[in-house]
Design a protein around this motif. Structure first.
Motif, mmCIF file in Angstrom:
data_model
loop_
_atom_site.group_PDB
_atom_site.id
_atom_site.type_symbol
_atom_site.label_atom_id
_atom_site.label_comp_id
_atom_site.label_asym_id
_atom_site.label_seq_id
_atom_site.Cartn_x
_atom_site.Cartn_y
_atom_site.Cartn_z
ATOM 1 N N LEU A 195 0.830 -1.208 0.000
ATOM 2 C CA LEU A 195 0.000 0.000 0.000
ATOM 3 C C LEU A 195 0.864 1.257 0.000
ATOM 4 N N LEU A 196 1.903 1.264 0.792
ATOM 5 C CA LEU A 196 2.813 2.411 0.828
ATOM 6 C C LEU A 196 3.556 2.572 -0.492
ATOM 7 N N ASP A 197 3.897 1.458 -1.153
ATOM 8 C CA ASP A 197 4.500 1.535 -2.485
ATOM 9 C C ASP A 197 3.567 2.248 -3.451
ATOM 10 N N GLU A 198 2.271 1.932 -3.352
ATOM 11 C CA GLU A 198 1.287 2.527 -4.253
ATOM 12 C C GLU A 198 1.110 4.017 -3.979
ATOM 13 N N VAL A 199 1.053 4.414 -2.706
ATOM 14 C CA VAL A 199 0.784 5.809 -2.346
ATOM 15 C C VAL A 199 2.027 6.684 -2.501
ATOM 16 N N PHE A 200 3.168 6.210 -2.007
ATOM 17 C CA PHE A 200 4.378 7.039 -1.988
ATOM 18 C C PHE A 200 5.346 6.711 -3.126
ATOM 19 N N GLY A 201 5.211 5.517 -3.698
ATOM 20 C CA GLY A 201 6.155 5.076 -4.721
ATOM 21 C C GLY A 201 7.194 4.147 -4.116
ATOM 22 N N SER A 202 7.445 3.034 -4.759
ATOM 23 C CA SER A 202 8.382 2.048 -4.200
ATOM 24 C C SER A 202 9.778 2.624 -4.038
ATOM 25 N N GLU A 203 10.123 3.610 -4.874
ATOM 26 C CA GLU A 203 11.463 4.211 -4.786
ATOM 27 C C GLU A 203 11.637 5.044 -3.525
ATOM 28 N N GLN A 204 10.524 5.349 -2.824
ATOM 29 C CA GLN A 204 10.626 6.144 -1.599
ATOM 30 C C GLN A 204 10.718 5.278 -0.335
ATOM 31 N N PHE A 205 10.714 3.959 -0.505
ATOM 32 C CA PHE A 205 10.934 3.085 0.649
ATOM 33 C C PHE A 205 12.331 3.310 1.201
ATOM 34 N N VAL A 206 12.416 3.483 2.531
ATOM 35 C CA VAL A 206 13.707 3.737 3.175
ATOM 36 C C VAL A 206 14.214 2.481 3.875
ATOM 37 N N THR A 207 13.395 1.955 4.801
ATOM 38 C CA THR A 207 13.836 0.772 5.542
ATOM 39 C C THR A 207 12.699 0.223 6.389
ATOM 40 N N ASN A 208 12.887 -0.970 6.903
ATOM 41 C CA ASN A 208 12.056 -1.540 7.955
ATOM 42 C C ASN A 208 12.882 -1.605 9.230
ATOM 43 N N ILE A 209 12.363 -1.003 10.297
ATOM 44 C CA ILE A 209 13.040 -1.049 11.591
ATOM 45 C C ILE A 209 12.377 -2.117 12.455
ATOM 46 N N VAL A 210 13.171 -2.912 13.120
ATOM 47 C CA VAL A 210 12.659 -3.946 14.021
ATOM 48 C C VAL A 210 12.857 -3.473 15.449
ATOM 49 N N TRP A 211 11.743 -3.343 16.170
ATOM 50 C CA TRP A 211 11.794 -2.912 17.570
ATOM 51 C C TRP A 211 11.506 -4.094 18.484
ATOM 52 N N GLN A 212 12.414 -4.354 19.389
ATOM 53 C CA GLN A 212 12.236 -5.422 20.374
ATOM 54 C C GLN A 212 11.299 -4.913 21.472
ATOM 55 N N LYS A 213 10.009 -5.222 21.323
ATOM 56 C CA LYS A 213 9.000 -4.633 22.192
ATOM 57 C C LYS A 213 8.856 -5.339 23.536
ATOM 58 N N ALA A 214 9.292 -6.587 23.623
ATOM 59 C CA ALA A 214 9.121 -7.355 24.861
ATOM 60 C C ALA A 214 10.460 -7.531 25.556
ATOM 61 N N ASP A 215 10.429 -7.570 26.893
ATOM 62 C CA ASP A 215 11.661 -7.806 27.645
ATOM 63 C C ASP A 215 11.729 -9.221 28.187
ATOM 64 N N SER A 216 10.715 -10.034 27.877
ATOM 65 C CA SER A 216 10.716 -11.441 28.283
ATOM 66 C C SER A 216 9.702 -12.186 27.420
#
Length: 548
Positions: A152-173
């Protein structure tokens, strides 16, 4: 050979999603001609907290109460808001409904995939219009819809505007009751508005360049931390050598008094203040001049780009966020899905600078706005549930500006309170769709309806003598709550200056009025409310898109 663009398709993509759920839990789809698909609703400033502008309320930090789609239309189309925000937002962070099939206490997180995609697409298209050329959008999701959101973001913003995927470690256990895998991460998908976007790189101490917002004449960058100590054990009796007055540049004595009025102490003894006075910077962040200590960025070590793996010991985790949100709540309840301020601090450090505008249209407990406020950014946020605003969002933001929120990033940012915000209430629709067409509701009368028409058609609201109530360049606006004939049109035209034209909006158009206006005020318009009002906005929108 014809070219076909790759896109994600789903049922009813060409329709307008009026509501994700009706009373039976089914989505309601309507044609794009439905008034709800085009209406720019009225927005009222209903409350103010702290220091706000008296001349330009739209320029203040804003907490909208209402649907995110309506808020986005107001920010993009209503002239007073459009001048402040369209194409000027530096960073958008959204934590939208994850579509996990669960029901949380404070919002319904359940939609079939096609419903969710339509819900998000309509909003993303308007968010793109808000972003500045050097802006970015950060979309926070788990694994349920993350892959569809990328398409969906590729369609709205253009695939060339993709920067990155960030992975957030949300759990501590790990969750011991997990049937298969215990999910320990979320994904934040980053897109830029254009190739002009760049990141703030990280310094070797873990900060980023934007953490050092000030520069000396020799180019050295530095940040400022309060000389006043925050610790719970910092008071006059415990550390008497750290309790003394410092003379401010305006000649007044400054004591280490905390925002709540209790006595604290300084971080340095008086001898160090005297010997290192060149490191003292006096600043006013809302509570008068206070001494801050300059801390310089190490110029010998080259800043490095941020990484895509964010561990919870660096940016916080869910349990930390819930504990913080609970302390700030106006009730005994705990908000279901808050995010830690340290996570938003990292995002704002990388993608924005002090003074930039930050936007979040799924406010929840208010983490984005609270973090932006403490970091010196302007912010606009939207929450659809009035109960959530009353119990969580507004109490939290009030404590932030009053300096009573000492958790989260308050200490690292040297936050002691200041600033302000306004609450903006989005009003109910003035239009209804009947079997025979669009009609006006009973509330669509008088000055409020005239103001709504002005916003719908892109006029600045300028009420004055007579029926003229708006301006758009040389075009004036007149809204008549009733019928308009030749006599009424003649009276309206008599109020115009020679170079002006007028758009007249009325409930009933009497014979001959339109012909008289065309003959006597070329370029003026006579349109019928409500149907022609919505059509006129659609024509105007096309003109904007082609640069007319």
């Amino acid at each position: 050979m014809s070219s076909t663009r790759l896109e994600l398709v789903w049922p009813n993509k060409d329709k307008f999603l009026l509501s994700p759920q009706d009373e039976n839990g089914k989505p309601i789809w309507v044609e794009r001609t439905h008034p709800a698909a085009r209406e720019v609703r009225l927005a009222d400033f209903i409350e103010a907290a702290g220091e706000v502008s008296q001349e330009r309320p739209e320029s203040d930090n804003l907490l909208f109460v209402g649907d995110s789609l309506d808020a986005l239309r107001i920010l993009n189309e209503s002239p007073a808001f459009r001048r402040e925000y369209r194409g000027k937002v530096k960073l958008i962070y959204i934590d939208p409904p994850f579509n996990t099939g669960q029901t949380f206490a404070h919002y319904d997180d359940w939609m079939e995939h096609s419903t969710w995609l339509s819900f998000m697409r309509d909003r993303l298209l308007l968010m793109k219009e808000l972003l500045s050329p050097d802006g970015s959008i950060w979309v926070h999701l788990d694994d349920v819809e993350q892959h569809r959101m990328r398409s969906l973001l590729d369609e709205v913003f253009g695939s060339e505007q993709f920067v990155t995927n960030i992975v957030w470690q949300k759990a501590d256990s790990p969750r011991m009751d997990a049937q298969q895998f215990s999910s320990s991460h979320d994904t934040i998908c980053v897109y830029s508005k254009s190739a002009n976007w760049h990141v703030n790189k990280f310094a070797p101490d873990g900060a980023v360049e934007s953490d050092y917002p000030y520069s000396e004449e020799d180019g050295r960058r530095f940040k400022s931390s309060p000389l006043r100590k925050w610790g719970t054990n910092s008071n006059r009796s415990d550390r008497p050598k750290l309790w003394y007055p410092i003379i401010s540049p305006d000649g007044l004595e400054c004591w280490p008094i905390k925002p709540d009025g209790t006595e604290g102490n300084w971080r340095w003894q008086k001898s160090k203040v005297d010997s290192d006075s060149h490191l003292i910077q006096w600043m006013d962040k809302g509570s008068g001049l206070q001494p801050y200590v300059k801390e310089y960025m190490d110029a010998e070590k080259k800043p490095v780009p941020p990484v895509t793996w964010w561990a919870n010991d660096q940016v916080g985790h869910n349990r930390e966020a819930k504990a913080h949100a609970k302390r700030l709540s106006a009730s005994s309840e705990v908000f279901s899905t808050p995010k830690p301020e340290r996570l938003l601090q990292r995002i704002l450090q990388i993608g924005s600078n002090p003074g930039d505008i930050v936007f979040d249209c799924f406010a929840g407990s208010g983490t984005t706005a609270a973090t932006a406020h403490k970091m010196g950014r302007r912010w606009v946020t939207v929450e659809i549930q009035p109960d959530t605003v009353r119990e969580f969002t507004k109490p939290r933001l009030t404590q932030v500006l009053e300096g009573r929120d000492k958790a989260g990033i308050s200490e690292s940012e040297g936050w002691a309170g200041g600033g302000g915000f306004r609450v903006v209430e989005i009003q109910q629709s003035f239009y209804a769709l009947m079997a025979f067409g669009v009609v006006l509701t009973e509330d669509a009368t008088g000055p409020r309806f005239a103001r709504a028409v002005a916003g719908q058609l892109g006029f600045d609201w300028q009420p004055g003598v007579g029926v003229l109530c708006g301006r758009r360049g040389r075009m004036r606006l007149a809204v008549v709550d009733g019928a308009v004939g030749i006599e009424e049109v003649r009276a309206i035209v008599s109020e115009l200056r020679e170079s002006d034209r007028v758009t007249v909006v009325a409930r009933i158009l009497l014979p001959g009025a339109e012909d008289w206006l065309a003959e006597n005020s070329r370029g003026s318009l006579l349109i019928k409310a409500p149907s022609d009002v919505l059509k006129e906005r659609r024509r105007r929108r096309r003109a904007i898109e082609v640069g007319a």
